[in-house]
Each structure stands twice: as C-alpha cells, then as structure tokens.
Design a protein around this motif. Structure first.
Motif, PDB file in Angstrom:
ATOM      1  N   VAL A  23     -12.268  -3.166  -8.912  1.00 51.68           N
ATOM      2  CA  VAL A  23     -12.440  -1.747  -8.662  1.00 51.68           C
ATOM      3  C   VAL A  23     -12.244  -1.477  -7.181  1.00 51.68           C
ATOM      4  O   VAL A  23     -12.855  -2.127  -6.339  1.00 51.68           O
ATOM      5  N   GLY A  24     -11.421  -0.501  -6.883  1.00 54.37           N
ATOM      6  CA  GLY A  24     -11.157  -0.142  -5.506  1.00 54.37           C
ATOM      7  C   GLY A  24     -11.916   1.098  -5.086  1.00 54.37           C
ATOM      8  O   GLY A  24     -12.321   1.911  -5.909  1.00 54.37           O
ATOM      9  N   SER A  25     -12.092   1.215  -3.777  1.00 53.40           N
ATOM     10  CA  SER A  25     -12.717   2.403  -3.205  1.00 53.40           C
ATOM     11  C   SER A  25     -12.095   2.649  -1.835  1.00 53.40           C
ATOM     12  O   SER A  25     -11.332   1.822  -1.324  1.00 53.40           O
ATOM     13  N   GLY A  26     -12.427   3.777  -1.250  1.00 60.90           N
ATOM     14  CA  GLY A  26     -11.845   4.145   0.027  1.00 60.90           C
ATOM     15  C   GLY A  26     -10.623   5.020  -0.190  1.00 60.90           C
ATOM     16  O   GLY A  26     -10.607   5.857  -1.089  1.00 60.90           O
ATOM     17  N   THR A  27      -9.593   4.814   0.614  1.00 57.66           N
ATOM     18  CA  THR A  27      -8.385   5.646   0.524  1.00 57.66           C
ATOM     19  C   THR A  27      -7.496   5.133  -0.603  1.00 57.66           C
ATOM     20  O   THR A  27      -6.327   4.770  -0.397  1.00 57.66           O
ATOM     21  N   ILE A  28      -8.074   5.098  -1.782  1.00 51.74           N
ATOM     22  CA  ILE A  28      -7.412   4.475  -2.931  1.00 51.74           C
ATOM     23  C   ILE A  28      -6.203   5.272  -3.390  1.00 51.74           C
ATOM     24  O   ILE A  28      -5.312   4.736  -4.057  1.00 51.74           O
ATOM     25  N   PHE A  29      -6.114   6.543  -3.010  1.00 47.43           N
ATOM     26  CA  PHE A  29      -4.980   7.365  -3.424  1.00 47.43           C
ATOM     27  C   PHE A  29      -3.678   6.848  -2.813  1.00 47.43           C
ATOM     28  O   PHE A  29      -2.592   7.186  -3.267  1.00 47.43           O
ATOM     29  N   SER A  30      -3.790   6.016  -1.759  1.00 45.15           N
ATOM     30  CA  SER A  30      -2.610   5.489  -1.078  1.00 45.15           C
ATOM     31  C   SER A  30      -2.032   4.255  -1.756  1.00 45.15           C
ATOM     32  O   SER A  30      -0.998   3.737  -1.319  1.00 45.15           O
ATOM     33  N   ILE A  31      -2.675   3.807  -2.825  1.00 44.08           N
ATOM     34  CA  ILE A  31      -2.285   2.546  -3.439  1.00 44.08           C
ATOM     35  C   ILE A  31      -1.150   2.709  -4.427  1.00 44.08           C
ATOM     36  O   ILE A  31      -1.178   3.592  -5.294  1.00 44.08           O
ATOM     37  N   ASP A  32      -0.148   1.838  -4.305  1.00 41.85           N
ATOM     38  CA  ASP A  32       0.960   1.783  -5.257  1.00 41.85           C
ATOM     39  C   ASP A  32       0.656   0.708  -6.293  1.00 41.85           C
ATOM     40  O   ASP A  32       0.231   0.997  -7.389  1.00 41.85           O
ATOM     41  N   ILE A  69      -2.266  -8.082 -17.646  1.00 44.72           N
ATOM     42  CA  ILE A  69      -2.790  -7.214 -16.604  1.00 44.72           C
ATOM     43  C   ILE A  69      -2.745  -5.774 -17.101  1.00 44.72           C
ATOM     44  O   ILE A  69      -1.817  -5.386 -17.820  1.00 44.72           O
ATOM     45  N   SER A  70      -3.753  -5.017 -16.740  1.00 47.87           N
ATOM     46  CA  SER A  70      -3.782  -3.608 -17.110  1.00 47.87           C
ATOM     47  C   SER A  70      -4.377  -2.800 -15.976  1.00 47.87           C
ATOM     48  O   SER A  70      -5.019  -3.345 -15.070  1.00 47.87           O
ATOM     49  N   ARG A  71      -4.163  -1.503 -16.065  1.00 49.61           N
ATOM     50  CA  ARG A  71      -4.638  -0.605 -15.015  1.00 49.61           C
ATOM     51  C   ARG A  71      -4.978   0.708 -15.674  1.00 49.61           C
ATOM     52  O   ARG A  71      -4.088   1.350 -16.247  1.00 49.61           O
ATOM     53  N   ASP A  72      -6.225   1.104 -15.629  1.00 57.59           N
ATOM     54  CA  ASP A  72      -6.599   2.289 -16.390  1.00 57.59           C
ATOM     55  C   ASP A  72      -6.663   3.544 -15.539  1.00 57.59           C
ATOM     56  O   ASP A  72      -6.813   4.630 -16.059  1.00 57.59           O
ATOM     57  N   ASN A  73      -6.539   3.400 -14.249  1.00 55.79           N
ATOM     58  CA  ASN A  73      -6.466   4.568 -13.368  1.00 55.79           C
ATOM     59  C   ASN A  73      -5.969   4.097 -12.000  1.00 55.79           C
ATOM     60  O   ASN A  73      -5.505   2.969 -11.874  1.00 55.79           O
ATOM     61  N   VAL A  74      -6.075   4.933 -11.023  1.00 57.88           N
ATOM     62  CA  VAL A  74      -5.547   4.599  -9.713  1.00 57.88           C
ATOM     63  C   VAL A  74      -6.282   3.431  -9.093  1.00 57.88           C
ATOM     64  O   VAL A  74      -5.689   2.631  -8.361  1.00 57.88           O
ATOM     65  N   VAL A  97      -1.529  -2.918  -2.784  1.00 57.36           N
ATOM     66  CA  VAL A  97      -0.507  -2.638  -1.780  1.00 57.36           C
ATOM     67  C   VAL A  97      -0.299  -1.137  -1.710  1.00 57.36           C
ATOM     68  O   VAL A  97      -0.071  -0.489  -2.739  1.00 57.36           O
ATOM     69  N   SER A  98      -0.388  -0.610  -0.505  1.00 56.20           N
ATOM     70  CA  SER A  98      -0.237   0.829  -0.343  1.00 56.20           C
ATOM     71  C   SER A  98       1.243   1.214  -0.311  1.00 56.20           C
ATOM     72  O   SER A  98       2.132   0.363  -0.204  1.00 56.20           O
ATOM     73  N   TYR A  99       1.484   2.505  -0.387  1.00 57.77           N
ATOM     74  CA  TYR A  99       2.858   2.996  -0.300  1.00 57.77           C
ATOM     75  C   TYR A  99       3.483   2.662   1.054  1.00 57.77           C
ATOM     76  O   TYR A  99       4.696   2.549   1.168  1.00 57.77           O
ATOM     77  N   SER A 100       2.653   2.489   2.080  1.00 60.42           N
ATOM     78  CA  SER A 100       3.157   2.100   3.398  1.00 60.42           C
ATOM     79  C   SER A 100       3.207   0.582   3.558  1.00 60.42           C
ATOM     80  O   SER A 100       3.400   0.083   4.664  1.00 60.42           O
ATOM     81  N   ARG A 101       3.012  -0.143   2.442  1.00 61.80           N
ATOM     82  CA  ARG A 101       3.139  -1.600   2.363  1.00 61.80           C
ATOM     83  C   ARG A 101       2.038  -2.359   3.099  1.00 61.80           C
ATOM     84  O   ARG A 101       2.213  -3.498   3.518  1.00 61.80           O
ATOM     85  N   LEU A 102       0.882  -1.753   3.206  1.00 65.85           N
ATOM     86  CA  LEU A 102      -0.297  -2.465   3.700  1.00 65.85           C
ATOM     87  C   LEU A 102      -0.925  -3.226   2.543  1.00 65.85           C
ATOM     88  O   LEU A 102      -0.996  -2.725   1.422  1.00 65.85           O
ATOM     89  N   ASN A 103      -1.397  -4.432   2.821  1.00 66.69           N
ATOM     90  CA  ASN A 103      -2.026  -5.271   1.801  1.00 66.69           C
ATOM     91  C   ASN A 103      -3.539  -5.265   1.976  1.00 66.69           C
ATOM     92  O   ASN A 103      -4.050  -5.395   3.085  1.00 66.69           O
ATOM     93  N   TYR A 104      -4.233  -5.160   0.858  1.00 67.06           N
ATOM     94  CA  TYR A 104      -5.683  -5.243   0.850  1.00 67.06           C
ATOM     95  C   TYR A 104      -6.097  -6.320  -0.145  1.00 67.06           C
ATOM     96  O   TYR A 104      -5.452  -6.494  -1.183  1.00 67.06           O
TER      97      TYR A 104
END
Length: 115
Positions: A23-32, A69-74, A97-104
């Motif tokens: 589960v992610g949090s933070g600026t998760i809208f940036s994630i591809d 692998i599955s993904r049920d939301n962002v 990986v964000s749209y700007s290609r940053l890795n978390y």
C-alpha cells in the motif's frame, strides 16, 4: 514523496501459497507502474512482476504461471504466489515508479519456503 508498506510475507512449505500486499501513501497520484522485486542472500535484486497504471503486466520467467500481480487502485498492488519453491526464498520488495521515472521502495518482507 511516496511511501510503500509491504505485508504478507512469512514461512510456508514448498507447494504452498502466499499473498503479498503493498500500500502506498504520499504523492501516490504521481505513480505509473508498481511492481515486486526480490533479493535472495548473496544475489542481486531481481524483477518478479510489474503492472502499469493501465494494467499492463510483465513477469520474470520464473514467475510466469505461478505468480499473479494485480492492482486494484492507484496505490495498492498485490502479488499472489502459488506453488512456491525453496528457491523463491528471498526478501520481496514493493517498487513504484513515477511518471518522472523516480523509483520508490518499500522496506521489504521476508518470504521463506521450506522444503
């Protein structure tokens, strides 16, 4: 910033199953894409599976037919692992990986498969 928290690892006998969650949090809208990697003792970290925001998946050869692998939301991704083998023993890491290609990366969860 994005924070990732994994859960679901543990000890299982060969042939068993586990389901990992991230589960992610933070600026998760940036994630591809979101995915899973693993690292066994003495080995390099390797890709297990990845899923893009559009739902496209990619698997390592060893994962095909056994892992899903599955993904049920962002912000959430899951890895269903079936027919586990002792060689699947590793620390499993969630990756985003964000749209700007940053890795978390998450902190990792241990998966141990006994023979």
């Amino acid at each position: 910033q994005v924070q990732l928290v994994e859960s679901g690892g543990g000890l299982v006998q060969a042939g068993g199953s586990l389901r990992l969650s991230c589960v992610g949090s933070g600026t998760i809208f940036s994630i591809d894409s979101m995915g899973w990697y693993r690292q066994a003792p003495g080995k390099q970290r390797e890709l297990v599976a990845v899923v893009t925001r559009g739902g496209t998946t990619n698997y390592a050869d060893f994962a095909k037919g056994r892992f899903t692998i599955s993904r049920d939301n962002v912000k959430s991704t899951y890895l269903q692992m079936n027919s586990l083998k002792p060689e699947d023993t590793a620390v499993y890491y969630c990756n985003a990986v964000s749209y700007s290609r940053l890795n978390y990366w998450g902190q990792g969860t241990q998966v141990t498969v006994s023979s």
